[in-house]
Every structure is written in C-alpha cells, then in structure tokens.
Design a protein around this motif. Structure first.
Motif, PDB file in Angstrom:
ATOM      1  N   THR A   1       2.053   6.562  -6.914  1.00  0.00           N
ATOM      2  CA  THR A   1       1.083   7.544  -7.414  1.00  0.00           C
ATOM      3  C   THR A   1       1.696   8.934  -7.423  1.00  0.00           C
ATOM      4  O   THR A   1       1.545   9.690  -8.390  1.00  0.00           O
ATOM      5  CB  THR A   1      -0.192   7.541  -6.549  1.00  0.00           C
ATOM      6  OG1 THR A   1      -0.802   6.246  -6.613  1.00  0.00           O
ATOM      7  CG2 THR A   1      -1.190   8.583  -7.051  1.00  0.00           C
ATOM      8  N   GLN A   2       2.415   9.268  -6.351  1.00  0.00           N
ATOM      9  CA  GLN A   2       3.070  10.573  -6.290  1.00  0.00           C
ATOM     10  C   GLN A   2       4.179  10.684  -7.334  1.00  0.00           C
ATOM     11  O   GLN A   2       4.384  11.745  -7.928  1.00  0.00           O
ATOM     12  CB  GLN A   2       3.633  10.810  -4.883  1.00  0.00           C
ATOM     13  CG  GLN A   2       2.571  10.963  -3.811  1.00  0.00           C
ATOM     14  CD  GLN A   2       1.529  12.013  -4.159  1.00  0.00           C
ATOM     15  OE1 GLN A   2       1.864  13.139  -4.549  1.00  0.00           O
ATOM     16  NE2 GLN A   2       0.261  11.663  -4.039  1.00  0.00           N
TER      17      GLN A   2
ATOM     18  N   SER B   1      -5.703  12.106  -5.257  1.00  0.00           N
ATOM     19  CA  SER B   1      -4.470  11.737  -5.962  1.00  0.00           C
ATOM     20  C   SER B   1      -4.784  11.081  -7.301  1.00  0.00           C
ATOM     21  O   SER B   1      -4.136  11.362  -8.315  1.00  0.00           O
ATOM     22  CB  SER B   1      -3.631  10.785  -5.099  1.00  0.00           C
ATOM     23  OG  SER B   1      -3.120  11.445  -3.962  1.00  0.00           O
TER      24      SER B   1
ATOM     25  N   GLN C   1      -5.599  -0.740  -0.124  1.00  0.00           N
ATOM     26  CA  GLN C   1      -5.738   0.685  -0.367  1.00  0.00           C
ATOM     27  C   GLN C   1      -7.198   1.093  -0.240  1.00  0.00           C
ATOM     28  O   GLN C   1      -8.092   0.432  -0.728  1.00  0.00           O
ATOM     29  CB  GLN C   1      -5.193   1.069  -1.743  1.00  0.00           C
ATOM     30  CG  GLN C   1      -5.855   0.384  -2.912  1.00  0.00           C
ATOM     31  CD  GLN C   1      -5.254   0.842  -4.214  1.00  0.00           C
ATOM     32  OE1 GLN C   1      -5.082   2.028  -4.436  1.00  0.00           O
ATOM     33  NE2 GLN C   1      -4.940  -0.088  -5.080  1.00  0.00           N
TER      34      GLN C   1
ATOM     35  N   LYS D   1      -6.640   9.695  -1.292  1.00  0.00           N
ATOM     36  CA  LYS D   1      -6.350   8.785  -2.401  1.00  0.00           C
ATOM     37  C   LYS D   1      -7.190   9.129  -3.625  1.00  0.00           C
ATOM     38  O   LYS D   1      -6.712   9.074  -4.759  1.00  0.00           O
ATOM     39  CB  LYS D   1      -6.593   7.339  -1.965  1.00  0.00           C
ATOM     40  CG  LYS D   1      -5.590   6.823  -0.945  1.00  0.00           C
ATOM     41  CD  LYS D   1      -5.877   5.377  -0.593  1.00  0.00           C
ATOM     42  CE  LYS D   1      -4.926   4.900   0.504  1.00  0.00           C
ATOM     43  NZ  LYS D   1      -3.524   4.870   0.058  1.00  0.00           N
TER      44      LYS D   1
ATOM     45  N   ASP E   1       0.980   4.350  -2.834  1.00  0.00           N
ATOM     46  CA  ASP E   1       0.934   5.791  -2.552  1.00  0.00           C
ATOM     47  C   ASP E   1       2.155   6.509  -3.127  1.00  0.00           C
ATOM     48  O   ASP E   1       2.028   7.549  -3.781  1.00  0.00           O
ATOM     49  CB  ASP E   1       0.863   6.036  -1.040  1.00  0.00           C
ATOM     50  CG  ASP E   1      -0.443   5.538  -0.439  1.00  0.00           C
ATOM     51  OD1 ASP E   1      -1.421   5.394  -1.196  1.00  0.00           O
ATOM     52  OD2 ASP E   1      -0.471   5.293   0.780  1.00  0.00           O
ATOM     53  N   SER E   2       3.337   5.950  -2.875  1.00  0.00           N
ATOM     54  CA  SER E   2       4.570   6.574  -3.366  1.00  0.00           C
ATOM     55  C   SER E   2       4.615   6.574  -4.887  1.00  0.00           C
ATOM     56  O   SER E   2       5.052   7.549  -5.510  1.00  0.00           O
ATOM     57  CB  SER E   2       5.797   5.840  -2.808  1.00  0.00           C
ATOM     58  OG  SER E   2       5.856   5.944  -1.410  1.00  0.00           O
TER      59      SER E   2
ATOM     60  N   GLU F   1       0.831  -1.201   0.000  1.00  0.00           N
ATOM     61  CA  GLU F   1       0.000   0.000   0.000  1.00  0.00           C
ATOM     62  C   GLU F   1       0.867   1.252   0.000  1.00  0.00           C
ATOM     63  O   GLU F   1       0.573   2.230  -0.678  1.00  0.00           O
ATOM     64  CB  GLU F   1      -0.931   0.008   1.215  1.00  0.00           C
ATOM     65  CG  GLU F   1      -1.887   1.199   1.211  1.00  0.00           C
ATOM     66  CD  GLU F   1      -2.843   1.182   2.381  1.00  0.00           C
ATOM     67  OE1 GLU F   1      -3.804   1.963   2.355  1.00  0.00           O
ATOM     68  OE2 GLU F   1      -2.615   0.403   3.318  1.00  0.00           O
ATOM     69  N   SER F   2       1.961   1.212   0.763  1.00  0.00           N
ATOM     70  CA  SER F   2       2.880   2.341   0.799  1.00  0.00           C
ATOM     71  C   SER F   2       3.473   2.594  -0.579  1.00  0.00           C
ATOM     72  O   SER F   2       3.626   3.742  -1.006  1.00  0.00           O
ATOM     73  CB  SER F   2       3.996   2.074   1.811  1.00  0.00           C
ATOM     74  OG  SER F   2       4.946   3.118   1.801  1.00  0.00           O
TER      75      SER F   2
END
Length: 237
Positions: free
Chosen positions: A30-31, A143, A134, A140, A27-28, A23-24
């Motif tokens: 996506t950024q 994002s 997620q 989210k 997120d990373s 999940e981390s």
C-alpha cells in the motif's frame, strides 16, 4: 496424542507466520502504491513546470519512499522490481530532455506498464486468504483513502500536463468525477467521526471543485501545493 498436539501447534504457527507476512506485505505494498502514484503526479508536474527544483525534489522524495516500500516486501516480485528500476532510469535520463510530447509519451508507456503490474500484484494479495488478517484500523483506512487521493492527483496532473488535451487519462474504469466525489464524501464522514480529521477534510474541500474542473480550468500549482499539505497532515496521524 502429545505428538499430534505438537504437530498441530507447528502447523498453526506456520499459518500464523504466513498470515503475518501477508499482512505485512499488504501494508508495504500500500505504501509502495502511494509512493508510485506520487511519483507519477510529480513527474507530470515536473514536465508541466519544465523541470523546476521544487518538482525535482518531489520526484526524489517519491522515488526514495518507493524504494523503501519495495525493499520491505517480504514476498518479492521480480517484474515489479524490474519495472521500478526502468522507471528510475528513465527519471535519471530525462533530466536533460526537452519538455515535449515525446517525453510525455515515453513516461505514459512506462507508468501504464507499472500500473498493470501493480494491479496483478495487488489482486494476488487481495485474493490470498492469508491477507484476510488485515484490520480496519484508522491507519489502514487512512492509507486506503490516500491511495484514492493520490490516484485522483495522478490522473488530474496527467490531464493538466498533457499537450494533447488529456494524454495519459484512461477512459476505462471509474470516471475521475466519480472518484473525486467519492473521496469528498469519505472526507466528510471522517470529519464527522473524529475532529482530528477535520483539517484534512478542510484541505480537500479547498480543492475539490478545482479538481472537478480538470477538463476546463486546471490549476496544477494550487492542487500540488495543497496535496503536499495534506500529505503532511496524514503523516502526522
């Protein structure tokens, strides 16, 4: 029995740890994807305005954010890291280049290769069951919406910048018009759900018709300037 329970707990903790890592990474990643798209549109703008300081700063900011997001990936990807480094080197070396079709062509090849690697990496994350943790939190969802927005901008700027009338715009995939209309609809839904999203929706509404006119009357300065404001609004959420 106690031994079995302990073993089961260890296995559960292991899977939980893997799920958190996945999940981390989602997120990373996506950024990183957002930053890479911002880099693409910023470089197109950099070429369009022939290397002005405003767009040099945009490039630097997108590059720094991309570096940070890439470094935060808990499951590294060597091919992605290498291609990002090649792009960084190209950006550094292009500062003294003449702003012509050769510069566009070199950039188009690199961004196309990066896009392919990103798609492969993203597919692996999505298909990984561990990433199913997620949530559909506001952060989210915003994002994901920003990825769509930045994708539109990267395509718009590639078209606006092209000396070949659309160089860098792929005919494959979802048509740009449809992407713009989808985001416009999602913006209206957001504003209807929560008033805090109304400023963002208003900014998008200010340029959506301009974006749709990409094939006849481009306005890169207005679009880039408005996107900068929308990014600040999103960052404040």
């Amino acid at each position: 029995m106690e031994h079995i329970i302990k073993k089961a707990l260890c296995i559960s903790l292991l899977f939980f740890s893997l799920a958190v890592r996945a999940e981390s990474d989602v997120d990373s990643f996506t950024q990183f994807k957002i930053s890479s798209l911002q880099l693409v549109s910023s470089f197109s703008s950099f070429i369009y305005f022939e290397g002005d300081k405003r767009n040099q700063l945009r490039l630097q900011q997108a590059k720094i954010k991309g570096d940070q997001a890439l470094a935060q990936l808990m499951i590294p990807h060597s091919e992605l890291t290498l291609k990002w480094q090649q792009i960084s080197d190209y950006l550094d070396s292009s500062q003294g280049y003449q702003f012509d079709v050769n510069l566009e062509a070199g950039w188009s090849i690199l961004q196309g290769e990066l896009s392919q690697i990103i798609n492969v990496y993203e597919a692996a994350l999505v298909s990984d069951e561990r990433a199913s943790m997620q949530s559909n939190s506001d952060a989210k969802n915003i994002s994901r919406l920003q990825v769509k927005m930045e994708t539109i901008l990267s395509r718009y700027m590639a078209f606006a910048n092209s000396t070949l009338g659309g160089y860098g715009i792929s005919s494959k995939g979802t048509p740009l018009e449809q992407q713009i209309q989808t985001v416009s609809a999602e913006m209206k839904e957001l504003a209807a759900l929560d008033i805090k999203y109304k400023p963002l929706a208003n900014k998008w509404g200010y340029i959506d018709k301009t974006l749709l006119a990409y094939n006849s009357n481009v306005a890169p300065f207005v679009v880039m300037h408005t996107f900068e404001k929308m990014r600040k609004i999103i960052a404040a959420y």
